[in-house]
Design an enzyme around this catalytic site. Structure first.
Site, short mmCIF file in Angstrom:
data_model
loop_
_atom_site.label_atom_id
_atom_site.label_comp_id
_atom_site.label_asym_id
_atom_site.label_seq_id
_atom_site.Cartn_x
_atom_site.Cartn_y
_atom_site.Cartn_z
N GLU A 28 0.85 -1.19 0.00
CA GLU A 28 0.00 0.00 0.00
C GLU A 28 0.88 1.23 0.00
OE1 GLU A 28 -3.03 0.45 3.06
OE2 GLU A 28 -3.53 -1.67 2.91
C1 FCB Z 1 -4.08 1.70 5.80
C2 FCB Z 1 -5.11 0.60 5.66
C3 FCB Z 1 -6.01 0.75 4.47
C4 FCB Z 1 -6.36 2.19 4.19
C5 FCB Z 1 -5.14 3.06 4.20
C6 FCB Z 1 -5.41 4.52 3.90
O1 FCB Z 1 -3.76 1.83 7.14
O2 FCB Z 1 -4.49 -0.66 5.56
O3 FCB Z 1 -7.13 -0.08 4.69
O4 FCB Z 1 -7.35 2.60 5.04
O5 FCB Z 1 -4.48 2.97 5.41
#
Ligand code: FCB
Length: 457
Positions: A359
């Site tokens: 992410e």
């Molecule tokens: C992370 C989460 C994801 C999303 C992002 C912005 O902490 O894993 O689900 O909410 O932040």
């Protein structure tokens, strides 16, 4: 602006580009086909917990729009999709009967990915614990780790044959500390003893999960996704440097040390060890089984100072000022160099397997104007962080891929729907999806992979 093509040249040809989501944030259909409530259903239905009392009942209605959303992913030119499986659809009460109709959804999902030539990166736990398990204490109970083990085995037995990678947990930092110490996430507890119990039983569940996954499919790459914190002392004083070390142990070490070294950090144990739940013989070995990969979620640095209050509870830190004035709409400091420093620090401290950035992304809330979403700051944010990733690869770090958070705007936990992270805009009234400027740019980049400049191993 960084050109997509120039950036592509700096990345290896087999670098994986993907987009990421999580079940509770997009699926909706919270009562469909035998699903029962999770702790996020109850938490979001309680006044004062989630902005505007928003909940996950409809979300992006992804459950009912699966095929068109898979087409959307395909249209973005990416090679992989990271999604999570909702435990309350699979074993709705946490323990007890398996719900075949719930599994069918993920069956269709992975089939749909395979049919489109997209790799499936599944996460088994992205925070939607079946509410029924709270009757035993939720993550503060050891029994929940065993319930998780059975859930993991059940999922992998049914869809593991079509997965390209699996993660046991997403960001245990959030489900443990935000959920049980800071009270910001479900179940909303604010108690160190509860948090310490949740910590150990989450770590244990990870290890039991690895075993369960491998017992079903020995060849499936298993990892864990951690939102490791890039921690900076607020000043050069010895006090603040010591505070940053404590913060490292508390925010990173309590997850990395057990998983990658089979122990809890010494400093942490000295302060809080007596309040930990019982660690049974064999627990640490279970937690520390070698992994095939790990996932890093990174958004913003953490800056800390020493908390001067005499009885301040460990790690006894306060927030220090950001150094960059750039902030996203959720208020998080934008500072790409922290990503590079973080990967270097973690690799220096631990023997880590290969890494995917599972992410990364930014919250900017601009809407659709004349059919267009001009989210240039998000595009710049992603480009800058990918540029740092390319530098890391040049230095020899095994960074294998990048997943943009998120495929589309969605339920942003305690912030509800007001905070938008998508590279695709969602109109929650009509469920119309509009690819943002960042999404078009990302497509141009992702489409160039895999490409033919793979380095010989
Ligand atoms: C992370 C989460 C994801 C999303 C992002 C912005 O902490 O894993 O689900 O909410 O932040």
């Amino acid at each position: 602006m960084i050109e997509a093509r120039k950036l592509a040249e700096r990345l290896p040809g087999d670098f994986v580009f993907g987009v990421a989501t999580a079940s509770f944030q997009i699926e909706g259909a919270s009562k469909a086909d035998g699903r029962k409530p999770s702790i996020w259903d109850s938490f979001s239905n309680m006044p004062g917990r989630v902005f505007g009392r928003h909940n996950g009942d409809v979300a992006c209605d992804h459950y009912n729009r699966l095929e068109q959303d898979l087409d959307l992913i395909k249209s973005l030119g990416v090679e992989a999709y990271r999604f999570s499986v909702a435990w309350p659809r699979i074993i709705p009460e946490g323990t007890g009967p398996v719900n075949e109709r719930g599994i069918d959804f993920y069956d269709r999902l992975v089939d749909g990915l395979k049919a489109r030539g997209i790799k499936a990166f599944a996460t088994l736990y992205h925070w939607d614990l079946p509410l029924a398990l709270m009757g035993d204490g939720g993550w503060t109970a050891r029994t929940t780790a065993y319930a998780y083990q059975r859930y993991a085995k059940t999922v992998i037995a049914r869809i593991g044959d079509r997965l390209d990678a699996v993660a046991t947990f997403n960001e245990p930092w959030c489900s443990v500390w935000l959920g049980h110490l800071y009270g910001v996430h479900a179940p909303g507890e604010r108690n160190m003893d509860a948090a310490l119990a949740a910590l150990h039983f989450t770590n244990l569940a990870h290890g039991l999960g690895v075993e369960a996954i491998r017992s079903e499919r020995a060849d499936l790459p298993v990892g864990i996704v951690i939102n490791a914190h890039s921690i900076y002392p607020g000043s050069t004083t010895a006090e603040d440097k010591a505070a940053a070390e404590r913060a490292f142990d508390f925010h990173n070490g309590v997850f990395f040390d057990p998983v990658f070294k089979g122990e809890y950090p010494e400093g942490f144990l000295a302060e809080l060890g007596s309040r930990m739940p019982q660690i049974e013989d064999g627990d640490m070995a279970t937690i520390a089984q070698p992994l095939d990969w790990w996932g890093l979620n990174y958004y913003t640095p953490m800056r800390v100072s020493s908390d001067p209050t005499p009885d301040a509870e460990y790690p006894a830190t306060t927030n220090a000022k950001p150094v960059s004035s750039a902030k996203t709409d959720i208020g998080w400091e934008v500072y790409a160099p922290a990503l590079g420093a973080l990967v270097e620090t973690l690799n220096a401290r631990y023997a880590l397997p290969e890494c995917y950035i599972t992410e990364n992304g930014a919250c900017y809330n601009m809407g659709v104007e004349n059919g267009i979403v001009d989210d240039q700051p998000r595009l710049d944010y992603i480009a800058d962080h990918l540029s740092v990733t390319a530098d890391l690869i040049a230095k020899g770090y095994p960074m294998r891929g990048y997943f943009a958070w998120s495929l589309m705007d969605n339920f942003e936990w305690a912030e509800g729907y007001r905070m938008r992270f998508g590279i695709v805009h969602v109109d929650y009234e009509t469920q119309v999806r509009t690819i943002k400027k960042s999404g078009h740019w990302y497509k141009e980049l992702a489409e160039q992979f895999p490409k033919g400049n793979h380095k010989a191993a």
